[in-house]
Motif scaffolding. Structure first.
Motif, PDB file in Angstrom:
ATOM      1  N   GLY A  71     -12.812   9.338  -1.555  1.00 14.79           N
ATOM      2  CA  GLY A  71     -12.595   8.084  -2.154  1.00 14.79           C
ATOM      3  C   GLY A  71     -12.933   8.553  -3.421  1.00 14.79           C
ATOM      4  O   GLY A  71     -12.407   8.188  -4.394  1.00 14.79           O
ATOM      5  N   VAL A 126     -10.879   8.760  -7.187  1.00 19.27           N
ATOM      6  CA  VAL A 126     -11.175   7.980  -8.343  1.00 19.27           C
ATOM      7  C   VAL A 126     -11.211   8.872  -9.561  1.00 19.27           C
ATOM      8  O   VAL A 126     -10.925   8.773 -10.549  1.00 19.27           O
ATOM      9  CB  VAL A 126     -12.489   7.115  -8.144  1.00 19.27           C
ATOM     10  N   SER A 144      -4.590   1.364  -8.142  1.00 17.30           N
ATOM     11  CA  SER A 144      -5.121   2.270  -6.945  1.00 17.30           C
ATOM     12  C   SER A 144      -6.336   1.253  -6.233  1.00 17.30           C
ATOM     13  O   SER A 144      -6.408   1.113  -5.044  1.00 17.30           O
ATOM     14  CB  SER A 144      -5.827   3.338  -7.431  1.00 17.30           C
ATOM     15  N   LEU A 145      -7.252   0.645  -7.013  1.00 15.58           N
ATOM     16  CA  LEU A 145      -8.267  -0.249  -6.500  1.00 15.58           C
ATOM     17  C   LEU A 145      -7.779  -1.318  -5.889  1.00 15.58           C
ATOM     18  O   LEU A 145      -8.146  -1.746  -5.025  1.00 15.58           O
ATOM     19  CB  LEU A 145      -9.276  -0.387  -7.514  1.00 15.58           C
ATOM     20  N   ALA A 148      -6.212  -0.467  -2.670  1.00 15.21           N
ATOM     21  CA  ALA A 148      -7.267   0.043  -1.653  1.00 15.21           C
ATOM     22  C   ALA A 148      -7.804  -1.305  -1.244  1.00 15.21           C
ATOM     23  O   ALA A 148      -8.070  -1.413   0.240  1.00 15.21           O
ATOM     24  CB  ALA A 148      -8.427   0.973  -2.345  1.00 15.21           C
ATOM     25  N   LEU A 204      -6.032   4.506  -2.732  1.00 19.53           N
ATOM     26  CA  LEU A 204      -6.645   4.809  -4.185  1.00 19.53           C
ATOM     27  C   LEU A 204      -5.930   6.373  -4.323  1.00 19.53           C
ATOM     28  O   LEU A 204      -5.573   6.369  -5.713  1.00 19.53           O
ATOM     29  CB  LEU A 204      -8.313   5.591  -3.749  1.00 19.53           C
TER      30      LEU A 204
END
Length: 158
Positions: free
Chosen positions: A34, A38, A53-54, A57, A86
């Protein structure tokens, strides 16, 4: 295939190996993946592009957490799906559909190879019947003595 897809595939294969050996997916693997996802988003696209992406997720966490609550999947699968959100962002839907089809096919052929398709379908249909009779969604029965935790989801997703 881009670098995100390659790294995610390696994460899923590692998760399958750990799951096969230890019957669990290490939190350190999911957390490391993870954080790497990021950092890669930041490096490739900048911080302003991390929101999709967040969001993926978070959506995957909510969806797969509900599967975990009904014992359909394990907690490691929930964490891995968040990591896939992510890494892949908006592309995660196509990934989940393709991997889901591969998982279903692998499961079907494994049941044929192990000669337990009839028994497994019998358990599944009895479960569906019980859910319909009680008019609620019940946790799926899992017998650790007769069913192997062979990391099928992680293998096919990897």
């Amino acid at each position: 295939m881009n670098i995100n897809q390659i790294i995610l595939s390696l994460v899923f294969v590692l998760a399958a190996l750990f799951d096969r050996r230890d019957n669990r997916v290490p939190n350190t693997l999911c957390l490391s993946a993870g954080i790497l996802a990021v950092l890669m988003i930041w490096y490739e696209k900048g911080w302003e592009n991390i929101v999709p992406s967040l969001l993926m997720a978070a959506i995957l966490f909510i969806l797969f957490f509900s599967f975990w609550m009904f014992r359909i999947i394990g907690a490691g699968d929930v964490k891995l799906m968040m990591v896939s959100g992510l890494f892949l962002g908006r592309d995660v839907l196509c990934f989940l559909i393709c991997a889901g089809v591969c998982t279903a096919l692998l499961s079907f052929f494994l049941m044929i190879w192990r000669r337990n398709l009839g028994r497994r379908m019998g358990v599944f249909l009895a479960h569906v019947r019980q859910c319909l009779m009680e008019q609620s969604i019940l946790p799926y029965p899992f017998d650790k003595n007769t069913e192997s935790g062979d990391g099928g989801i992680r293998v096919t997703y990897g």
